[in-house]
Scaffold this active site. Sequence first.
Site, mmCIF file in Angstrom:
data_model
loop_
_atom_site.group_PDB
_atom_site.id
_atom_site.type_symbol
_atom_site.label_atom_id
_atom_site.label_comp_id
_atom_site.label_asym_id
_atom_site.label_seq_id
_atom_site.Cartn_x
_atom_site.Cartn_y
_atom_site.Cartn_z
ATOM 1 N N MET A 18 -3.489 8.743 -1.086
ATOM 2 C CA MET A 18 -2.516 7.560 -0.539
ATOM 3 C C MET A 18 -2.455 6.373 0.107
ATOM 4 S SD MET A 18 -1.110 7.013 -4.543
ATOM 5 C CE MET A 18 -0.185 9.402 -3.878
ATOM 6 N N GLN A 71 -9.088 13.294 3.565
ATOM 7 C CA GLN A 71 -10.618 12.553 3.460
ATOM 8 C C GLN A 71 -10.307 11.060 4.782
ATOM 9 O OE1 GLN A 71 -9.034 7.992 1.490
ATOM 10 N NE2 GLN A 71 -9.864 9.391 -0.516
ATOM 11 N N CYS A 101 -11.657 2.963 -2.439
ATOM 12 C CA CYS A 101 -10.391 1.845 -1.761
ATOM 13 C C CYS A 101 -10.257 0.314 -2.227
ATOM 14 C CB CYS A 101 -9.799 2.334 -0.910
ATOM 15 S SG CYS A 101 -8.338 1.106 0.084
ATOM 16 N N LYS A 140 -14.703 10.682 -3.043
ATOM 17 C CA LYS A 140 -13.457 9.154 -4.689
ATOM 18 C C LYS A 140 -14.045 8.227 -4.606
ATOM 19 C CE LYS A 140 -9.077 8.612 -5.845
ATOM 20 N NZ LYS A 140 -9.221 7.440 -6.374
ATOM 21 N N ASN A 201 -9.282 9.835 -12.586
ATOM 22 C CA ASN A 201 -7.741 8.960 -12.205
ATOM 23 C C ASN A 201 -8.005 7.443 -12.580
ATOM 24 O OD1 ASN A 201 -7.669 7.246 -8.536
ATOM 25 N ND2 ASN A 201 -5.936 8.807 -9.920
ATOM 26 N N ARG A 226 -0.527 7.052 -8.246
ATOM 27 C CA ARG A 226 0.601 6.268 -8.755
ATOM 28 C C ARG A 226 1.802 6.677 -9.326
ATOM 29 N NH1 ARG A 226 -0.877 1.017 -10.026
ATOM 30 N NH2 ARG A 226 -2.880 1.888 -11.410
#
Length: 336
Positions: A18, A71, A101, A140, A201, A226
Amino acid sequence: MVKIGSYTLDSPVILAPMAGVTDRPFRQLCREMGAGLVVSEMVTSDVKLWNTRKSRLRMNHNGEEEPRSVQIAGGDPDMLAEAARLNAEQGAQIIDINMGCPAKKVCNKAAGSALLKDEKLVSDILDAVVRAVDIPVTLKIRTGWDHEHRNGVTIAHIAEQSGIQALAVHGRTRADAYKGEAEYDTIAQIKQSISIPVFANGDITSPEKARYVMDYTGADAVMIGRGAQGHPWIFRQISHYLETGEHLPEPDAVARLDILSRHLNELYQFYGDVMGVRIARKHVNWYLGAHKHGAHFRRYFNRLEQPKEQQAAIKHFILKPDQAHGVSSFVEEALL
């Protein structure tokens, strides 16, 4: 046990990358709290930008436990391959590619989840990065670009054919951003269609939800984003529940104060006092913002400029939350 290349994770609960959150202090804390793997904030694939302070801090992995997963983000196969090579030379042990993202500033540069619209480019990127390094490469993604274009299963097949070692899937499309509820049907379809490990996720905020998602999707692990903000002990709680079916209690006030105080100290040491104090504010908001006196405390805390002031304030608030109105006088006395 979950394997990524030659690495075996000691827990099927993973910290999601994140931006602005999973810096080195937070990654190390989550590992301590039971995460089987932590993934860095995304690093741009444009190596010309690596001399900025932000990039240097994001690429700092001193003292981190293995395996170290970094990442990278971008939209050019050659640039991503070069970024992967250089990160591997600097100690990365797993390279993760960001195609999840949803932020406009990322997608507008044809990176992140914007890449899901171009399956040929996805294939070119994955092939280039996998060829560039001799360490595992993971990916991801989201379930697709929007509800009419959920191509997660197709992307998963491309990933497996390209040599990707594990796939994390957020159960929303790029168009969803973080709105609404995550859906797990697409993740289940992806898990059934490929043989590499799949990490589920999205909206996993409790041990029960983690168990449900793993059972529903067949995923090999859950990835927490989160849900870990202000709640880093969630990794230990989920791991224990998955293994035993029993709940670990929430940490008491003394334990929470110890965790938060150590976290803030790591932020001050990592970023320096000025920047560390500013970054501490958002973390304290996550830790304490839900408390009935949290809004009042947050307004006071956000005006503090010194590490000692912040530490004194959280000590008073956590140990005596019903006396939040007296926090300013307590801080003044503590600094005398």
